[in-house]
Design a protein around this motif. Sequence first.
Motif, PDB file in Angstrom:
ATOM      1  N   LEU A 133       1.529   4.520  -6.511  1.00 10.07           N
ATOM      2  CA  LEU A 133       0.233   4.152  -7.515  1.00 10.07           C
ATOM      3  C   LEU A 133      -0.891   4.796  -6.746  1.00 10.07           C
ATOM      4  CD1 LEU A 133      -0.388   3.019 -10.326  1.00 10.07           C
ATOM      5  CD2 LEU A 133      -0.427   0.848  -8.928  1.00 10.07           C
ATOM      6  N   VAL A 134      -1.478   5.353  -7.486  1.00  8.97           N
ATOM      7  CA  VAL A 134      -2.261   5.768  -6.798  1.00  8.97           C
ATOM      8  C   VAL A 134      -4.453   5.385  -7.863  1.00  8.97           C
ATOM      9  CG1 VAL A 134      -4.544   7.818  -6.248  1.00  8.97           C
ATOM     10  CG2 VAL A 134      -1.915   8.016  -6.448  1.00  8.97           C
TER      11      VAL A 134
ATOM     12  N   ASN B 164       2.898  -0.049  -4.391  1.00 11.78           N
ATOM     13  CA  ASN B 164       1.633   0.063  -4.479  1.00 11.78           C
ATOM     14  C   ASN B 164       1.217   0.127  -3.074  1.00 11.78           C
ATOM     15  OD1 ASN B 164       2.993  -2.503  -4.159  1.00 11.78           O
ATOM     16  ND2 ASN B 164       1.987  -3.650  -5.354  1.00 11.78           N
ATOM     17  N   ALA B 165       2.339  -0.263  -2.183  1.00  9.74           N
ATOM     18  CA  ALA B 165       1.942  -0.062  -0.349  1.00  9.74           C
ATOM     19  C   ALA B 165       2.762   0.437   0.166  1.00  9.74           C
ATOM     20  CB  ALA B 165       2.289  -2.117  -0.211  1.00  9.74           C
ATOM     21  N   PRO B 166       2.769   2.243   0.375  1.00 11.65           N
ATOM     22  CA  PRO B 166       3.917   2.580   1.236  1.00 11.65           C
ATOM     23  C   PRO B 166       4.303   2.857   1.960  1.00 11.65           C
ATOM     24  CG  PRO B 166       1.775   4.121  -0.648  1.00 11.65           C
ATOM     25  CD  PRO B 166       1.931   2.150  -0.651  1.00 11.65           C
ATOM     26  N   GLU B 167       5.165   2.760   2.551  1.00 14.35           N
ATOM     27  CA  GLU B 167       4.926   2.578   4.040  1.00 14.35           C
ATOM     28  C   GLU B 167       5.699   4.478   5.030  1.00 14.35           C
ATOM     29  OE1 GLU B 167       7.417   0.014   5.507  1.00 14.35           O
ATOM     30  OE2 GLU B 167       6.494  -1.893   4.732  1.00 14.35           O
ATOM     31  N   ALA B 168       5.048   5.109   5.455  1.00 17.18           N
ATOM     32  CA  ALA B 168       5.572   6.544   5.707  1.00 17.18           C
ATOM     33  C   ALA B 168       6.412   5.907   7.423  1.00 17.18           C
ATOM     34  CB  ALA B 168       4.533   7.015   6.037  1.00 17.18           C
TER      35      ALA B 168
ATOM     36  N   GLY C  95      -6.189   5.966  -2.255  1.00 16.89           N
ATOM     37  CA  GLY C  95      -7.000   4.672  -2.269  1.00 16.89           C
ATOM     38  C   GLY C  95      -5.982   3.512  -2.093  1.00 16.89           C
ATOM     39  N   LEU C  96      -5.287   3.790  -0.701  1.00 19.22           N
ATOM     40  CA  LEU C  96      -4.875   3.032  -0.354  1.00 19.22           C
ATOM     41  C   LEU C  96      -4.974   2.069   0.831  1.00 19.22           C
ATOM     42  CD1 LEU C  96      -1.459   5.011   0.392  1.00 19.22           C
ATOM     43  CD2 LEU C  96      -2.317   3.050  -1.596  1.00 19.22           C
TER      44      LEU C  96
END
Length: 195
Positions: free
Chosen positions: A96-97, A138-142, A174-175
């Motif tokens: 979600l951007v 809305n809270a990604p992790e890589a 926009g995170l």
Amino acid sequence: MSAVLKTVNRILLAVLGVVLVVLGGAVLAVGLGLDPPSWWIHHGRDDVLLGDAERTRWRDEGWWWPTVIAALAVLLLLALWWLTAVLRRRRLTEVLVETGDGEGALLRGRALEAVLNGEAATMDGVHRAHTDLRGRRNAPEAEMRLLLEPHVDPGTALADLTEGALTHARDSAGLASLPTEVRLRAARHRAERVN
């Protein structure tokens, strides 16, 4: 797969493996003619695992069958939970951007992974890069894996990745943050024969 789930998975598999090896080894030892201890369930080579007396001992008790069915149902539910936790889709399919006007847009997870891979691969001394996105949209992790040339300092490569590709990806999406686990490995090249 989260670290907790990996730990639980490994513990359960280890306990199950130890139990099966101990029981199977003990039955095999008795079957080969070794004398079992007095408390063991088998008393000799010709002994059966469950005799008629053991199989029918609790059959007439009112609590026996509901207890057996409840225990099997709990085991089935635990096995299904474990299976779904292991097979659950791990990759994040969309991010979600924030667009700034209170609205949002969806960005494909693979597109963000490709951008991170492309920018990381252009860094000095990076032979190959691979990224997997996890977490919530809305809270990604890589999770990144970099294959580095032998001459590259890992600390410098990590700093360049943090200041470059990860910062650009976080800002463009926009995170507030983009927690990243980075695994570095040195590339091995085959020695070539010189004539």
